[in-house]
Design a protein around this motif. Structure first.
Motif, PDB file in Angstrom:
ATOM      1  N   LYS A   5     -35.302  23.120 -19.247  1.00 34.77           N
ATOM      2  CA  LYS A   5     -35.482  21.658 -19.166  1.00 34.77           C
ATOM      3  C   LYS A   5     -34.256  21.004 -18.529  1.00 34.77           C
ATOM      4  CE  LYS A   5     -38.052  21.148 -23.440  1.00 34.77           C
ATOM      5  NZ  LYS A   5     -38.014  20.439 -24.699  1.00 34.77           N
ATOM      6  N   GLN A   6     -33.103  21.489 -18.941  1.00 31.61           N
ATOM      7  CA  GLN A   6     -31.849  20.951 -18.392  1.00 31.61           C
ATOM      8  C   GLN A   6     -31.791  21.169 -16.879  1.00 31.61           C
ATOM      9  OE1 GLN A   6     -28.621  22.493 -20.715  1.00 31.61           O
ATOM     10  NE2 GLN A   6     -27.160  21.968 -19.094  1.00 31.61           N
ATOM     11  N   ARG A   7     -32.200  22.357 -16.448  1.00 28.89           N
ATOM     12  CA  ARG A   7     -32.167  22.682 -15.026  1.00 28.89           C
ATOM     13  C   ARG A   7     -33.149  21.808 -14.246  1.00 28.89           C
ATOM     14  NH1 ARG A   7     -30.013  27.181 -12.492  1.00 28.89           N
ATOM     15  NH2 ARG A   7     -30.046  26.745 -10.270  1.00 28.89           N
ATOM     16  N   ILE A   8     -34.325  21.580 -14.850  1.00 27.77           N
ATOM     17  CA  ILE A   8     -35.319  20.724 -14.195  1.00 27.77           C
ATOM     18  C   ILE A   8     -34.767  19.305 -14.078  1.00 27.77           C
ATOM     19  CG2 ILE A   8     -37.604  19.657 -14.460  1.00 27.77           C
ATOM     20  CD1 ILE A   8     -38.524  22.335 -15.735  1.00 27.77           C
ATOM     21  N   ARG A   9     -34.118  18.832 -15.151  1.00 30.00           N
ATOM     22  CA  ARG A   9     -33.535  17.477 -15.104  1.00 30.00           C
ATOM     23  C   ARG A   9     -32.478  17.380 -14.013  1.00 30.00           C
ATOM     24  NH1 ARG A   9     -32.917  18.067 -20.786  1.00 30.00           N
ATOM     25  NH2 ARG A   9     -34.710  17.177 -21.852  1.00 30.00           N
ATOM     26  N   GLU A  10     -31.676  18.430 -13.887  1.00 29.83           N
ATOM     27  CA  GLU A  10     -30.563  18.398 -12.922  1.00 29.83           C
ATOM     28  C   GLU A  10     -31.017  18.609 -11.481  1.00 29.83           C
ATOM     29  OE1 GLU A  10     -27.833  21.373 -14.307  1.00 29.83           O
ATOM     30  OE2 GLU A  10     -27.272  20.171 -16.048  1.00 29.83           O
ATOM     31  N   ASP A  11     -31.916  19.572 -11.280  1.00 27.55           N
ATOM     32  CA  ASP A  11     -32.214  20.002  -9.909  1.00 27.55           C
ATOM     33  C   ASP A  11     -33.648  19.764  -9.449  1.00 27.55           C
ATOM     34  OD1 ASP A  11     -29.633  20.854  -9.651  1.00 27.55           O
ATOM     35  OD2 ASP A  11     -30.055  22.914 -10.228  1.00 27.55           O
ATOM     36  N   GLY A  12     -34.529  19.354 -10.359  1.00 29.41           N
ATOM     37  CA  GLY A  12     -35.922  19.119  -9.966  1.00 29.41           C
ATOM     38  C   GLY A  12     -36.045  17.822  -9.177  1.00 29.41           C
ATOM     39  N   ASN A  17     -46.416  11.298  -7.119  1.00 28.71           N
ATOM     40  CA  ASN A  17     -46.402  11.075  -8.565  1.00 28.71           C
ATOM     41  C   ASN A  17     -46.877  12.270  -9.384  1.00 28.71           C
ATOM     42  OD1 ASN A  17     -48.980  10.842  -7.803  1.00 28.71           O
ATOM     43  ND2 ASN A  17     -49.182   8.641  -8.202  1.00 28.71           N
ATOM     44  N   ASN A  18     -47.083  13.425  -8.739  1.00 29.47           N
ATOM     45  CA  ASN A  18     -47.445  14.561  -9.593  1.00 29.47           C
ATOM     46  C   ASN A  18     -46.963  15.947  -9.164  1.00 29.47           C
ATOM     47  OD1 ASN A  18     -49.212  14.951  -7.531  1.00 29.47           O
ATOM     48  ND2 ASN A  18     -51.085  14.684  -8.742  1.00 29.47           N
ATOM     49  N   ILE A  19     -46.069  16.022  -8.208  1.00 34.17           N
ATOM     50  CA  ILE A  19     -45.533  17.340  -7.812  1.00 34.17           C
ATOM     51  C   ILE A  19     -44.036  17.401  -8.129  1.00 34.17           C
ATOM     52  CG2 ILE A  19     -45.039  18.883  -5.867  1.00 34.17           C
ATOM     53  CD1 ILE A  19     -47.923  18.932  -6.213  1.00 34.17           C
ATOM     54  N   LEU A  20     -43.656  18.477  -8.799  1.00 34.71           N
ATOM     55  CA  LEU A  20     -42.245  18.726  -9.089  1.00 34.71           C
ATOM     56  C   LEU A  20     -41.752  19.816  -8.145  1.00 34.71           C
ATOM     57  CD1 LEU A  20     -39.755  18.391 -10.987  1.00 34.71           C
ATOM     58  CD2 LEU A  20     -40.726  20.252 -12.344  1.00 34.71           C
ATOM     59  N   LYS A  21     -40.711  19.494  -7.407  1.00 33.56           N
ATOM     60  CA  LYS A  21     -40.163  20.475  -6.461  1.00 33.56           C
ATOM     61  C   LYS A  21     -38.972  21.163  -7.128  1.00 33.56           C
ATOM     62  CE  LYS A  21     -38.313  20.267  -1.734  1.00 33.56           C
ATOM     63  NZ  LYS A  21     -38.969  21.159  -0.817  1.00 33.56           N
ATOM     64  N   VAL A  22     -39.077  22.478  -7.252  1.00 32.72           N
ATOM     65  CA  VAL A  22     -37.991  23.242  -7.875  1.00 32.72           C
ATOM     66  C   VAL A  22     -37.555  24.367  -6.935  1.00 32.72           C
ATOM     67  CG1 VAL A  22     -38.389  22.695 -10.311  1.00 32.72           C
ATOM     68  CG2 VAL A  22     -39.787  24.438  -9.216  1.00 32.72           C
ATOM     69  N   ASP A  23     -37.448  23.991  -5.678  1.00 28.59           N
ATOM     70  CA  ASP A  23     -37.118  24.941  -4.618  1.00 28.59           C
ATOM     71  C   ASP A  23     -35.724  25.536  -4.721  1.00 28.59           C
ATOM     72  OD1 ASP A  23     -39.517  24.593  -3.455  1.00 28.59           O
ATOM     73  OD2 ASP A  23     -38.733  24.069  -1.473  1.00 28.59           O
ATOM     74  N   SER A  24     -34.840  24.869  -5.461  1.00 27.02           N
ATOM     75  CA  SER A  24     -33.461  25.356  -5.483  1.00 27.02           C
ATOM     76  C   SER A  24     -33.258  26.493  -6.475  1.00 27.02           C
ATOM     77  CB  SER A  24     -32.499  24.214  -5.803  1.00 27.02           C
ATOM     78  OG  SER A  24     -32.754  23.740  -7.101  1.00 27.02           O
ATOM     79  N   PHE A  25     -34.242  26.718  -7.405  1.00 31.67           N
ATOM     80  CA  PHE A  25     -34.044  27.818  -8.360  1.00 31.67           C
ATOM     81  C   PHE A  25     -35.287  28.644  -8.667  1.00 31.67           C
ATOM     82  CE2 PHE A  25     -35.836  25.690 -12.113  1.00 31.67           C
ATOM     83  CZ  PHE A  25     -35.718  24.346 -11.786  1.00 31.67           C
TER      84      PHE A  25
END
Ligand code: 5GP
Length: 189
Positions: A5-12, A17-25
């Motif tokens: 969750k912390q990582r998503i908060r920091e880097d997401g 309005n409905n896609i979360l990009k988490v390309d960095s991890f």
């Protein structure tokens, strides 16, 4: 899982309005240490269930699935999105509508690697509408294998996939459940 969750908060990053990009991890560049921790957490949750095989779908599910397979000491099978010419043996196949690509995709696995003796844990990166997970469930059913459950790194709980799978009696474990995307950022359930 707090670390995630912390990582998503920091880097997401939120797209629309409905896609979360988490390309960095998770989805493009991979953080192996984080993936190992995710694998350990899934393994902790499913270790008592006698899993014999991890099933995922190419490409984004593979990295985390490998970590779970490593921790549980079982093989990892990834469904292919197009039947390659090298996959000449008979396959189980299912259709899924890709949420991010907005197109219909067909997924398949060789019948050789999914059998009625298997106890299967499905692993994927995201659970949104549930189409990908349901296609994988269909492959497990076609093989006559037992489904232990579905583990996803991120469940977008405001989309119906998780609810529908649970209503169908399937155990779904999500390491982070997102309730909403707000102006302030990601809101977890
Ligand atoms: P579903 O079939 O449950 O609608 O979507 C599952 C697949 O779509 C996942 O395997 C993932 O590749 C992709 N996906 C769905 N929502 C998201 C999202 O918010 N962000 C990213 N990066 N991928 C997503």
């Amino acid at each position: 899982m707090e670390l995630l969750k912390q990582r998503i908060r920091e880097d997401g990053l939120l797209i629309g309005n409905n896609i979360l990009k988490v390309d960095s991890f998770l989805n493009h560049q991979l953080d192996p240490q984080l993936l190992l921790e995710l694998g350990r957490e899934f393994a902790r949750r499913f270790r008592p269930d006698g899993v014999t095989k991890i099933l995922t779908v190419e490409a984004s599910g593979i990295a985390v699935a490998v970590m779970v397979g490593l921790e549980l000491g079982v093989p990892v099978l990834f469904a292919k999105k197009k039947q390659p010419s090298t996959l000449v043996e008979e396959v189980y196949a299912a259709e899924a509508f890709s949420f991010t690509k907005q197109e219909q995709v067909s997924v398949c696995v060789s019948r050789r690697y999914l059998t009625a003796e298997d106890r299967v844990l499905i692993i994927d990166d995201f659970l949104a509408q549930g189409a990908a997970a349901k296609a994988l469930v269909s492959l497990v059913e076609q093989a006559g294998a037992s489904l232990v459950g579905v583990g996803v790194v991120v469940e977008k709980a405001f989309q119906p996939g998780g609810k529908e799978l649970r209503e169908a009696g399937i155990r779904v474990e999500a390491l982070a459940r997102i309730g909403a995307f707000t102006e302030k950022g990601v809101e977890f359930v």
